[in-house]
Scaffold this motif. Structure first.
Motif, mmCIF file in Angstrom:
data_model
loop_
_atom_site.group_PDB
_atom_site.id
_atom_site.type_symbol
_atom_site.label_atom_id
_atom_site.label_comp_id
_atom_site.label_asym_id
_atom_site.label_seq_id
_atom_site.Cartn_x
_atom_site.Cartn_y
_atom_site.Cartn_z
ATOM 1 N N VAL A 113 0.429 -0.966 0.227
ATOM 2 C CA VAL A 113 -0.343 0.543 -0.350
ATOM 3 C C VAL A 113 1.011 1.467 -0.024
ATOM 4 C CG1 VAL A 113 -1.971 1.361 1.476
ATOM 5 C CG2 VAL A 113 -2.103 -0.779 1.310
ATOM 6 N N ALA A 114 1.866 1.277 0.902
ATOM 7 C CA ALA A 114 2.502 2.388 0.549
ATOM 8 C C ALA A 114 2.997 2.104 -0.377
ATOM 9 C CB ALA A 114 3.794 1.793 2.120
ATOM 10 N N GLN A 115 3.974 1.360 -0.954
ATOM 11 C CA GLN A 115 5.081 1.501 -2.660
ATOM 12 C C GLN A 115 3.693 2.392 -3.622
ATOM 13 O OE1 GLN A 115 6.655 -3.035 -2.034
ATOM 14 N NE2 GLN A 115 8.222 -1.299 -3.642
ATOM 15 N N VAL A 116 2.889 1.715 -3.776
ATOM 16 C CA VAL A 116 1.104 2.430 -4.307
ATOM 17 C C VAL A 116 1.558 3.822 -3.897
ATOM 18 C CG1 VAL A 116 -0.461 1.909 -5.857
ATOM 19 C CG2 VAL A 116 0.758 0.161 -4.834
ATOM 20 N N GLU A 117 1.430 3.971 -2.310
ATOM 21 C CA GLU A 117 1.086 5.319 -2.457
ATOM 22 C C GLU A 117 2.098 5.998 -2.946
ATOM 23 O OE1 GLU A 117 -1.161 6.192 0.903
ATOM 24 O OE2 GLU A 117 -2.807 4.685 0.129
ATOM 25 N N ASN A 118 3.398 5.792 -3.029
ATOM 26 C CA ASN A 118 4.419 6.709 -2.758
ATOM 27 C C ASN A 118 4.536 6.860 -4.516
ATOM 28 O OD1 ASN A 118 7.986 5.761 -3.243
ATOM 29 N ND2 ASN A 118 7.662 7.345 -2.574
ATOM 30 N N ALA A 119 3.901 5.590 -5.745
ATOM 31 C CA ALA A 119 3.536 5.717 -7.102
ATOM 32 C C ALA A 119 2.584 7.324 -7.134
ATOM 33 C CB ALA A 119 3.362 4.874 -7.774
ATOM 34 N N GLY A 120 1.733 7.743 -6.130
ATOM 35 C CA GLY A 120 0.780 8.689 -6.559
ATOM 36 C C GLY A 120 -0.337 8.320 -6.643
ATOM 37 N N VAL A 121 -0.673 7.126 -6.556
ATOM 38 C CA VAL A 121 -2.026 6.168 -6.454
ATOM 39 C C VAL A 121 -2.268 5.375 -4.818
ATOM 40 C CG1 VAL A 121 -3.335 4.247 -7.940
ATOM 41 C CG2 VAL A 121 -1.372 5.877 -8.703
ATOM 42 N N LYS A 122 -3.615 6.000 -4.811
ATOM 43 C CA LYS A 122 -3.971 5.336 -3.477
ATOM 44 C C LYS A 122 -4.358 3.956 -3.870
ATOM 45 C CE LYS A 122 -6.309 7.772 -0.186
ATOM 46 N NZ LYS A 122 -5.007 8.151 0.100
#
Ligand SMILES: Nc1nc2c(c(=O)[nH]1)N[C@H]1C(S)=C(S)[C@@H](COP(=O)(O)OP(=O)(O)OC[C@H]3O[C@@H](n4cnc5c(N)ncnc54)[C@H](O)[C@@H]3O)O[C@H]1N2
Ligand code: MOO
Length: 408
Positions: free
Chosen positions: A205-214
């Motif tokens: 979840v944190a990695q995807v959010e680091n790419a700007g996506v929830k």
């Protein structure tokens, strides 16, 4: 076995960029612009006072002088008087400069600020002082946002200045994350014998959010066909379903076969790389019930395998759906800070500290003992690609690196 570059090609061929949509500007932060935006006005739209003070015409002023103040203009007001020799007009920051004036004397630089008369010394003025000219910041016809640019807050502000209350963007993909495994307990619980905490879910979840996506966490599915099926069905309603665990050769590695039962078509399984070899990728095409396809990654359960595969393949896939270039294009060159021996025959994506030193990047492999070593990988902010070869990699060699995190 598939190479990493073949895997990238298959992902690129499988994922179609999302259709463009129009949203209110307030919902566009972080999204990718789907068109060029061209300025339809100059900024500032008029010559503007940058300080509270007095607007004057510098040419009329030969020596230290006294001027009569004939008008006062605050921001938002339009000047009524025109300047005569021997006069000045009081202006506030942001006000439109009266016709014929070309400089502003700051109120602090006026020697005798009386109600209707000012005096000052000649050295406190020069043409253009404390003035921003029309179009100095932006000119009509300029491309101010390029198609494919991610809209961070500075561009959102500029679009607001331009009055673009709606913008065309690539919509944010929906991403669901599902961990699988009988041994997993939620992170707020104490593991019993043989159990471990479900760290992959929070990590992904944190990695995807680091790419700007929830990303939405779906919890833990047990290694049981019915439980996997019901959790996966929920996840398949998203644009992406990221699974962790259950994709290698164990008796309970049921993920690929349950996905097949649910109509998810395998695109590839296993890539020649370390860590992450058992990675699985497939697609549930759009159908009568689902207007959009769902792209599914079965990420290997070992935490650093999941981490590396997410950085490489999931981020590439997210970029692809947002119609952006991406990994592997984002690799950079760095100078290796210590010798390194590559073991085995697979290309290794090795966790490392990537730092800027003077004019170049440098890369130091972290102490890391393999795909289950999350502690070691937690010291890294990126990874080095070591392709297998007989000779040891030497200190100061130039290697390919990816930086995971920009701010550390
Ligand atoms: N006979 C073979 N065994 C294995 C192979 C192989 O090719 N042949 N591949 C190895 C590699 S490489 C990897 S990586 C792992 C991947 O296995 P799975 O994807 O099937 O994952 P699991 O077996 O379910 O788990 C592996 C490992 O990771 C831990 N894990 C799983 N989920 C989580 C989570 N959510 N959070 C934290 N840790 C998790 C799990 O407990 C295991 O320790 O397979 C090798 N085996
Ligand atoms: O390649 Mo696995 O991903 O060694 O752990």
């Amino acid at each position: 076995m598939l190479s990493v570059s073949e895997a990238f090609q298959l992902i690129e061929q499988t994922i179609l960029p999302a259709s463009v949509c129009e949203v209110p500007l307030s919902q566009a932060a972080g999204r990718v612009s789907a068109c060029d935006v061209i300025s339809d006005s100059d900024s500032p739209p008029f010559n503007k006072a940058l300080m509270d003070g007095f607007a004057i015409r510098t040419l009329d002023i030969q020596d230290d002088v006294r001027l009569k103040v004939i008008e006062r203009i605050t921001a938002g007001e339009v000047p009524q008087c025109s300047l005569e020799p021997g006069t000045a007009i009081q202006v506030m920051t942001g006000a439109q400069l009266p016709a014929g004036t070309d400089a502003v004397i700051r109120i602090e630089d006026v020697l005798t600020p009386e109600e209707d008369e000012i005096s000052f010394t000649i050295d406190s003025i020069s043409p253009g002082r404390n003035v921003m000219s029309r179009g100095e910041s932006m000119q009509m016809g300029e491309v101010v946002v390029a198609c494919g640019e991610r809209l961070a807050f500075p561009k959102i502000a500029l679009l607001a200045e331009l009055g673009r209350s709606k913008v065309s963007i690539i919509p944010q993909p929906s991403v669901a994350v599902l961990a699988t495994g009988n041994e997993l307990v939620p992170i707020d619980q104490t593991p019993g014998p043989g159990q471990i905490r479900n760290s992959n879910e929070t990590m992904l979840v944190a990695q995807v959010e680091n790419a700007g996506v929830k990303a939405v966490p779906l919890g833990i599915a047990r290694d049981d066909r019915d439980d996997l099926r019901s959790h996966m069905k929920t996840g398949l309603q998203s644009d992406f379903l990221l699974l962790s665990g259950g994709v290698s050769a164990g008796v309970l590695d049921l993920v690929p076969s349950v996905l097949a039962e649910l109509g998810v078509q395998q695109v590839f399984h296993k890539v020649h790389m370390k860590p992450g070899k058992p990675i699985w990728f497939g697609v549930r095409p759009a159908d009568a019930e689902n207007s959009r396809p769902c792209y599914v990654f079965g990420l290997p359960g070992n935490p650093v395998s999941s981490m590396v595969c997410c950085e490489l393949f999931v981020k590439f896939a997210l970029n692809r759906i947002e119609n952006l270039p991406g990994l592997p294009a984002e690799s950079r060159k760095a100078r290796l800070r210590q010798a390194h021996l590559v073991k085995g025959d697979r290309p290794v994506y090795y966790p490392a500290r990537i730092t800027h030193n003077d004019h170049e990047l440098t890369a130091t492999p972290v102490r890391w003992v393999g795909s289950a070593d999350l502690r070691g990988a937690s010291e890294a902010n990126g990874m080095i690609l070591f392709t297998p070869r007989d000779a040891e990699y030497q200190e100061n060699e130039i290697v390919d690196v990816w930086k995971w995190i920009e701010i550390i």
